[in-house]
Motif scaffolding. Structure first.
Motif, PDB file in Angstrom:
ATOM      1  N   THR A  28       0.822  -1.214   0.000  1.00  8.35           N
ATOM      2  CA  THR A  28       0.000   0.000   0.000  1.00  8.35           C
ATOM      3  C   THR A  28       0.857   1.265   0.000  1.00  8.35           C
ATOM      4  N   LEU A  29       1.910   1.240  -0.825  1.00  3.69           N
ATOM      5  CA  LEU A  29       2.795   2.396  -0.959  1.00  3.69           C
ATOM      6  C   LEU A  29       2.486   3.134  -2.248  1.00  3.69           C
ATOM      7  N   GLU A  30       2.462   4.430  -2.155  1.00  2.00           N
ATOM      8  CA  GLU A  30       2.292   5.274  -3.319  1.00  2.00           C
ATOM      9  C   GLU A  30       3.630   5.417  -4.045  1.00  2.00           C
ATOM     10  N   ILE A  48       2.347  -3.466   8.464  1.00  2.00           N
ATOM     11  CA  ILE A  48       2.238  -2.434   7.432  1.00  2.00           C
ATOM     12  C   ILE A  48       1.179  -1.412   7.843  1.00  2.00           C
ATOM     13  N   GLY A  78       2.282   1.240  10.139  1.00  2.00           N
ATOM     14  CA  GLY A  78       3.104   2.302   9.561  1.00  2.00           C
ATOM     15  C   GLY A  78       4.391   1.791   8.960  1.00  2.00           C
ATOM     16  N   VAL A  79       4.560   2.072   7.696  1.00  2.00           N
ATOM     17  CA  VAL A  79       5.767   1.658   6.980  1.00  2.00           C
ATOM     18  C   VAL A  79       6.987   2.381   7.537  1.00  2.00           C
ATOM     19  N   ASP A  80       6.807   3.636   7.946  1.00  2.00           N
ATOM     20  CA  ASP A  80       7.934   4.396   8.499  1.00  2.00           C
ATOM     21  C   ASP A  80       8.519   3.708   9.730  1.00  2.00           C
ATOM     22  N   ALA A 116       9.341   5.965   2.146  1.00  2.00           N
ATOM     23  CA  ALA A 116       8.133   5.339   1.609  1.00  2.00           C
ATOM     24  C   ALA A 116       6.953   6.263   1.852  1.00  2.00           C
ATOM     25  N   ASN A 117       6.180   6.483   0.824  1.00  2.00           N
ATOM     26  CA  ASN A 117       4.967   7.276   0.944  1.00  2.00           C
ATOM     27  C   ASN A 117       3.782   6.333   0.813  1.00  2.00           C
ATOM     28  N   GLU A 118       2.992   6.285   1.860  1.00  2.00           N
ATOM     29  CA  GLU A 118       1.852   5.384   1.862  1.00  2.00           C
ATOM     30  C   GLU A 118       0.717   5.939   1.030  1.00  2.00           C
ATOM     31  N   ARG A 136      -2.980   6.875   0.011  1.00  2.00           N
ATOM     32  CA  ARG A 136      -4.133   7.342   0.769  1.00  2.00           C
ATOM     33  C   ARG A 136      -5.352   7.244  -0.128  1.00  2.00           C
TER      34      ARG A 136
END
Length: 165
Positions: free
Chosen positions: A82-84, A111, A114-116, A129-131, A133
């Motif tokens: 689910t990463l942008e 996940i 939070g991926v961070d 990583a940008n999740e 939305r």
């Protein structure tokens, strides 16, 4: 000369092997080194970051749609996580790339937390990583964001365009 095919092929190969073997396996280490060398060559050409982002019809490489070997696998992994987007910044180390294994093996609840957190736990500072939305249909603006996110999305797009110029 564009390093795009080389980078995507080596990253796809590394990610594929990371999904099969432990980070200490020689096949994983050699493919990560191959990707790291490609990435360093990209940075030596004057680039400060590499942004890989999902798009409706594929993968974007610093804003350009690509179809090279490895692109589909990378796009699928970003969607699964689910990463942008995934951004590799100048200074990325082979150890940070190996630490991405934690993302590949992460459970859905990790996940979701939070991926961070996963990146921070792995000591990854040069990979961002940008999740993704998601918003309800009708609430999204021109860039697929809510009105509050619209200004930031325009800035991100302008920044990505400046990076590839």
């Amino acid at each position: 000369m564009s390093r795009q095919p080389e980078i995507l092929r080596s990253l796809g190969k590394a990610m594929g092997r990371m999904g099969l073997y432990s980070p200490s396996h020689p096949a994983v280490r050699s493919s990560v080194e191959e990707f790291h060398n490609s990435l360093n060559g990209f940075f030596m050409e004057g680039n400060s970051e590499l942004i890989l982002a999902t798009a409706q019809h594929g993968l974007l490489f610093n804003g350009s749609l690509v179809e090279e070997a490895g692109a589909a696998m990378i796009g699928e992994l970003l969607e699964k996580l689910t990463l942008e987007s995934l951004t590799f910044q100048k200074g990325t180390t082979a150890d940070e790339i190996l630490a991405l294994n934690a993302l590949i093996y992460a459970r859905p609840e990790e996940i979701a937390a939070g991926v961070d957190r996963i990146l921070d736990a792995g000591g990854i500072t040069h990979i961002k990583a940008n999740e993704a939305r998601y918003v309800k249909e009708g609430e999204a603006g021109a860039y697929g964001h809510t009105p509050e996110q619209e200004g930031a999305a325009k800035t991100d797009q302008e920044l990505a365009q400046a990076v590839i110029s």
